[in-house]
Design a protein around this motif. Structure first.
Motif, PDB file in Angstrom:
ATOM      1  N   ILE A   1      31.646  42.893  48.296  1.00 33.12           N
ATOM      2  CA  ILE A   1      32.182  42.573  46.909  1.00 33.12           C
ATOM      3  C   ILE A   1      32.275  43.954  46.170  1.00 33.12           C
ATOM      4  CG2 ILE A   1      31.465  41.612  44.843  1.00 33.12           C
ATOM      5  CD1 ILE A   1      29.396  39.617  46.457  1.00 33.12           C
ATOM      6  N   GLU A   2      33.391  44.257  45.445  1.00 33.19           N
ATOM      7  CA  GLU A   2      33.892  45.567  44.843  1.00 33.19           C
ATOM      8  C   GLU A   2      34.466  45.266  43.660  1.00 33.19           C
ATOM      9  OE1 GLU A   2      34.803  47.526  49.252  1.00 33.19           O
ATOM     10  OE2 GLU A   2      36.424  46.526  47.984  1.00 33.19           O
ATOM     11  N   ASP A   3      34.748  46.394  43.006  1.00 36.04           N
ATOM     12  CA  ASP A   3      35.345  46.601  41.779  1.00 36.04           C
ATOM     13  C   ASP A   3      34.946  45.830  40.453  1.00 36.04           C
ATOM     14  OD1 ASP A   3      37.187  47.415  40.305  1.00 36.04           O
ATOM     15  OD2 ASP A   3      38.833  46.173  40.721  1.00 36.04           O
ATOM     16  N   TYR A   4      33.683  46.084  40.285  1.00 42.88           N
ATOM     17  CA  TYR A   4      33.054  45.336  39.087  1.00 42.88           C
ATOM     18  C   TYR A   4      33.550  45.606  37.831  1.00 42.88           C
ATOM     19  CZ  TYR A   4      29.235  42.838  41.687  1.00 42.88           C
ATOM     20  OH  TYR A   4      28.534  41.964  42.566  1.00 42.88           O
ATOM     21  N   ARG A   5      34.006  45.204  36.952  1.00 40.28           N
ATOM     22  CA  ARG A   5      34.542  45.457  35.452  1.00 40.28           C
ATOM     23  C   ARG A   5      33.978  44.494  34.473  1.00 40.28           C
ATOM     24  NH1 ARG A   5      40.779  45.495  36.487  1.00 40.28           N
ATOM     25  NH2 ARG A   5      40.675  45.725  38.868  1.00 40.28           N
ATOM     26  N   TYR A   6      33.678  44.794  33.372  1.00 37.30           N
ATOM     27  CA  TYR A   6      33.195  44.020  32.342  1.00 37.30           C
ATOM     28  C   TYR A   6      34.504  43.257  31.600  1.00 37.30           C
ATOM     29  CZ  TYR A   6      28.480  45.890  32.223  1.00 37.30           C
ATOM     30  OH  TYR A   6      27.110  46.184  32.476  1.00 37.30           O
ATOM     31  N   VAL A   7      34.322  41.940  31.377  1.00 34.49           N
ATOM     32  CA  VAL A   7      35.145  41.157  30.663  1.00 34.49           C
ATOM     33  C   VAL A   7      34.072  40.107  29.745  1.00 34.49           C
ATOM     34  CG1 VAL A   7      36.687  39.087  30.937  1.00 34.49           C
ATOM     35  CG2 VAL A   7      36.501  40.839  32.687  1.00 34.49           C
ATOM     36  N   ASP A   8      34.328  40.682  28.436  1.00 37.89           N
ATOM     37  CA  ASP A   8      33.454  39.762  27.527  1.00 37.89           C
ATOM     38  C   ASP A   8      32.115  40.038  27.822  1.00 37.89           C
ATOM     39  OD1 ASP A   8      35.755  39.006  26.300  1.00 37.89           O
ATOM     40  OD2 ASP A   8      35.511  36.579  26.937  1.00 37.89           O
ATOM     41  N   GLY A   9      31.707  41.243  27.902  1.00 38.23           N
ATOM     42  CA  GLY A   9      30.165  41.556  28.046  1.00 38.23           C
ATOM     43  C   GLY A   9      29.685  41.046  29.439  1.00 38.23           C
ATOM     44  N   ILE A  10      30.399  40.505  30.338  1.00 34.26           N
ATOM     45  CA  ILE A  10      30.115  40.047  31.734  1.00 34.26           C
ATOM     46  C   ILE A  10      30.753  41.099  32.644  1.00 34.26           C
ATOM     47  CG2 ILE A  10      29.691  38.174  33.294  1.00 34.26           C
ATOM     48  CD1 ILE A  10      28.509  37.710  30.445  1.00 34.26           C
ATOM     49  N   ASN A  11      29.716  41.596  33.561  1.00 29.11           N
ATOM     50  CA  ASN A  11      30.371  42.495  34.573  1.00 29.11           C
ATOM     51  C   ASN A  11      30.597  41.709  35.780  1.00 29.11           C
ATOM     52  OD1 ASN A  11      31.062  45.003  35.787  1.00 29.11           O
ATOM     53  ND2 ASN A  11      28.852  45.645  36.089  1.00 29.11           N
ATOM     54  N   VAL A  12      31.910  41.599  36.349  1.00 30.04           N
ATOM     55  CA  VAL A  12      32.487  40.720  37.410  1.00 30.04           C
ATOM     56  C   VAL A  12      33.179  41.328  38.529  1.00 30.04           C
ATOM     57  CG1 VAL A  12      32.374  38.456  35.956  1.00 30.04           C
ATOM     58  CG2 VAL A  12      34.558  39.772  36.064  1.00 30.04           C
ATOM     59  N   SER A  13      33.232  41.090  39.521  1.00 30.82           N
ATOM     60  CA  SER A  13      33.799  41.859  40.582  1.00 30.82           C
ATOM     61  C   SER A  13      35.226  41.140  40.589  1.00 30.82           C
ATOM     62  CB  SER A  13      33.256  41.458  41.927  1.00 30.82           C
ATOM     63  OG  SER A  13      34.106  41.897  43.104  1.00 30.82           O
ATOM     64  N   HIS A  14      36.370  42.316  40.944  1.00 30.52           N
ATOM     65  CA  HIS A  14      37.745  41.880  40.746  1.00 30.52           C
ATOM     66  C   HIS A  14      38.239  42.068  42.163  1.00 30.52           C
ATOM     67  CE1 HIS A  14      36.946  42.036  36.508  1.00 30.52           C
ATOM     68  NE2 HIS A  14      38.365  41.744  36.296  1.00 30.52           N
ATOM     69  N   SER A  15      37.593  42.493  43.335  1.00 29.51           N
ATOM     70  CA  SER A  15      38.119  42.444  44.364  1.00 29.51           C
ATOM     71  C   SER A  15      37.009  42.481  45.690  1.00 29.51           C
ATOM     72  CB  SER A  15      39.047  43.764  44.405  1.00 29.51           C
ATOM     73  OG  SER A  15      38.429  44.982  44.418  1.00 29.51           O
ATOM     74  N   GLY A  16      37.514  42.274  46.937  1.00 30.89           N
ATOM     75  CA  GLY A  16      36.485  42.173  47.776  1.00 30.89           C
ATOM     76  C   GLY A  16      37.243  41.876  49.252  1.00 30.89           C
ATOM     77  N   LYS A  17      36.195  41.663  50.154  1.00 34.49           N
ATOM     78  CA  LYS A  17      37.000  41.163  51.391  1.00 34.49           C
ATOM     79  C   LYS A  17      35.832  40.353  52.037  1.00 34.49           C
ATOM     80  CE  LYS A  17      36.538  44.185  54.515  1.00 34.49           C
ATOM     81  NZ  LYS A  17      36.607  45.490  55.648  1.00 34.49           N
ATOM     82  N   THR A  18      36.530  39.267  52.677  1.00 35.77           N
ATOM     83  CA  THR A  18      35.288  38.357  53.477  1.00 35.77           C
ATOM     84  C   THR A  18      35.690  38.231  54.927  1.00 35.77           C
ATOM     85  OG1 THR A  18      34.997  36.907  51.772  1.00 35.77           O
ATOM     86  CG2 THR A  18      34.688  35.957  53.644  1.00 35.77           C
ATOM     87  N   ARG A  19      34.850  38.624  56.127  1.00 35.29           N
ATOM     88  CA  ARG A  19      35.042  38.299  57.327  1.00 35.29           C
ATOM     89  C   ARG A  19      34.428  37.386  57.825  1.00 35.29           C
ATOM     90  NH1 ARG A  19      37.575  41.971  60.778  1.00 35.29           N
ATOM     91  NH2 ARG A  19      37.372  41.794  62.915  1.00 35.29           N
ATOM     92  N   VAL A  20      35.035  36.353  58.611  1.00 33.54           N
ATOM     93  CA  VAL A  20      34.650  35.333  59.206  1.00 33.54           C
ATOM     94  C   VAL A  20      34.674  35.040  60.806  1.00 33.54           C
ATOM     95  CG1 VAL A  20      34.788  32.682  58.950  1.00 33.54           C
ATOM     96  CG2 VAL A  20      35.465  34.092  57.133  1.00 33.54           C
ATOM     97  N   THR A  21      33.664  34.842  61.419  1.00 30.43           N
ATOM     98  CA  THR A  21      33.404  34.704  62.832  1.00 30.43           C
ATOM     99  C   THR A  21      33.015  33.363  63.213  1.00 30.43           C
ATOM    100  OG1 THR A  21      32.670  37.060  63.042  1.00 30.43           O
ATOM    101  CG2 THR A  21      32.509  35.248  65.015  1.00 30.43           C
TER     102      THR A  21
END
Length: 378
Positions: free
Chosen positions: A313-333
């Motif tokens: 989970i990457e690229d946290y940014r604030y939106v209306d005072g809430i810090n949320v992730s804006h990008s990421g990667k999921t690897r599934v096996t």
């Protein structure tokens, strides 16, 4: 909607091809620019090809073996990596505090780590002020074929699928996701009583058990749901993730929950969840879960399916005072094995990017989260 980036790479409007002076149509699901560009040499031709392609999804072409196999493959990818559910019901009340009395050291440590996470994502008052959310994003999925488990698997970049999604959520237990990837559309959601999934060319049964949250919420989009989930966890140690020293919180699904979600032909043996919280920032930087189930075949043999998902989970940014992730990667096996079955393994990878996030969306109500009528009454 508030812009999460200076320039969005999602197309949201379709021009009126029949009338140049006609109003543009808002697309039900935004289309990534990379998905739109290869469809022709100019904008008009691209939209004509896009409309023809979308229309073809509802015609007899779906029954041809090649197209049917292709859509079955896409639906498998979207169910497995695009829209999986979490086994635990997350309480979305305004309080995310639990007493630490009568707790083990591991449990009380986990509660302290969760409180640091709440502070890092905006604080208790900011999280409690949120009652709904709308997210626009895009995803790219690549997958390997099934291989013998002794073979080394390499995910093929040539099989990349891309698409967009719209996600709505409202407290408590109301959410809806619509995702479109390379011609296959999947809708899933919860109306507060049950969770359900439905694809553009095949119905699927309503999920068993209590309504459950979408895994995508816990990939940095919904800090309050994440905090409530890990309040019952135990701290089992530390680990370095991408040069970040992290605490590890672990949750085990209880036998009662596993039994409620099992079916007549399959049994969930275990479902375990891990969260890795940065000691420096307090934020969730990796989320993992692993599930093992057994299926009874017509020949009365047991086949085991094990699915492991690991999200960075990457690229946290604030939106209306809430810090949320804006990008990421999921690897599934995905692994399949059993006494009467050849052992196979498959790997998939999803990269996601959030284009827009908005909280406290006006006008959302329970009718916005009804399941498709052809799934039956709930």
């Amino acid at each position: 909607m508030k812009q999460a980036a200076a320039k969005s790479s999602l197309r949201r409007l379709c021009p009126n091809i029949d009338r140049e002076d006609g109003l543009e149509t808002v697309l039900e699901i935004p289309i990534p620019e990379e998905m739109f560009t290869p469809m022709g040499s100019n904008v008009t031709l691209r939209w004509q090809n896009m409309l023809t392609w979308m229309k073809a999804q509802t015609e007899d072409k779906l029954s041809t073996p090649t197209v049917s196999a292709r859509l079955n493959e896409l639906r498998f990818l979207l169910y497995l990596v695009g829209s999986p559910l979490i086994p635990l019901q997350v309480q979305l009340g305004h309080s995310v505090r639990r007493p630490v009395r009568d707790c083990s050291i591991e449990a009380s440590t986990a509660k302290y780590i969760v409180q640091q996470y709440i502070a890092a994502t905006g604080g208790q008052p900011a999280l409690n002020a949120v009652d709904s959310m709308c997210v626009l994003g895009q995803i790219k999925i690549v997958a390997s074929d099934f291989h013998q488990t002794c073979e080394t698997i390499e995910v093929k970049k040539t099989s990349e699928e891309m698409g967009g999604f719209v996600l709505l959520q409202k407290d408590p237990d109301l959410w809806c996701l619509e995702i479109l990837v390379s011609g296959c559309k999947v809708s899933c959601g919860s109306n507060g009583k049950v969770s359900w999934r439905h694809s553009s060319n095949q119905q699927t049964p309503i999920s068993r058990g209590a309504p459950r949250p979408l895994r995508r919420f816990l990939q940095g989009l919904d800090p309050r749901a994440t905090a409530n989930l890990f309040l019952d966890a135990a701290c089992i140690g530390e680990k370095i993730i991408n040069d970040e020293e992290c605490f590890i919180l672990k949750l085990e699904t209880s036998p009662a929950i596993r039994d409620a979600q099992s079916g007549p032909n399959f049994e969930i043996i275990h479902h375990t969840i891990w969260g890795y919280f940065s000691q420096r920032s307090g934020l969730l930087v990796q989320f993992e879960d692993s599930r093992l189930l057994t299926m009874r075949t017509k020949e009365d043999n047991d086949i085991f399916w094990e699915t492991s998902l690991e999200s960075v989970i990457e690229d946290y940014r604030y939106v209306d005072g809430i810090n949320v992730s804006h990008s990421g990667k999921t690897r599934v096996t995905v692994s399949r094995y059993g006494e009467q079955s050849a052992n196979h393994k498959r790997e998939l990878e999803e990269r996601w990017k959030i284009e827009e996030v908005d909280f406290n969306v006006w006008g959302l109500n329970a009718e916005s989260f009804l399941p498709p009528s052809n799934l039956g009454k709930t």
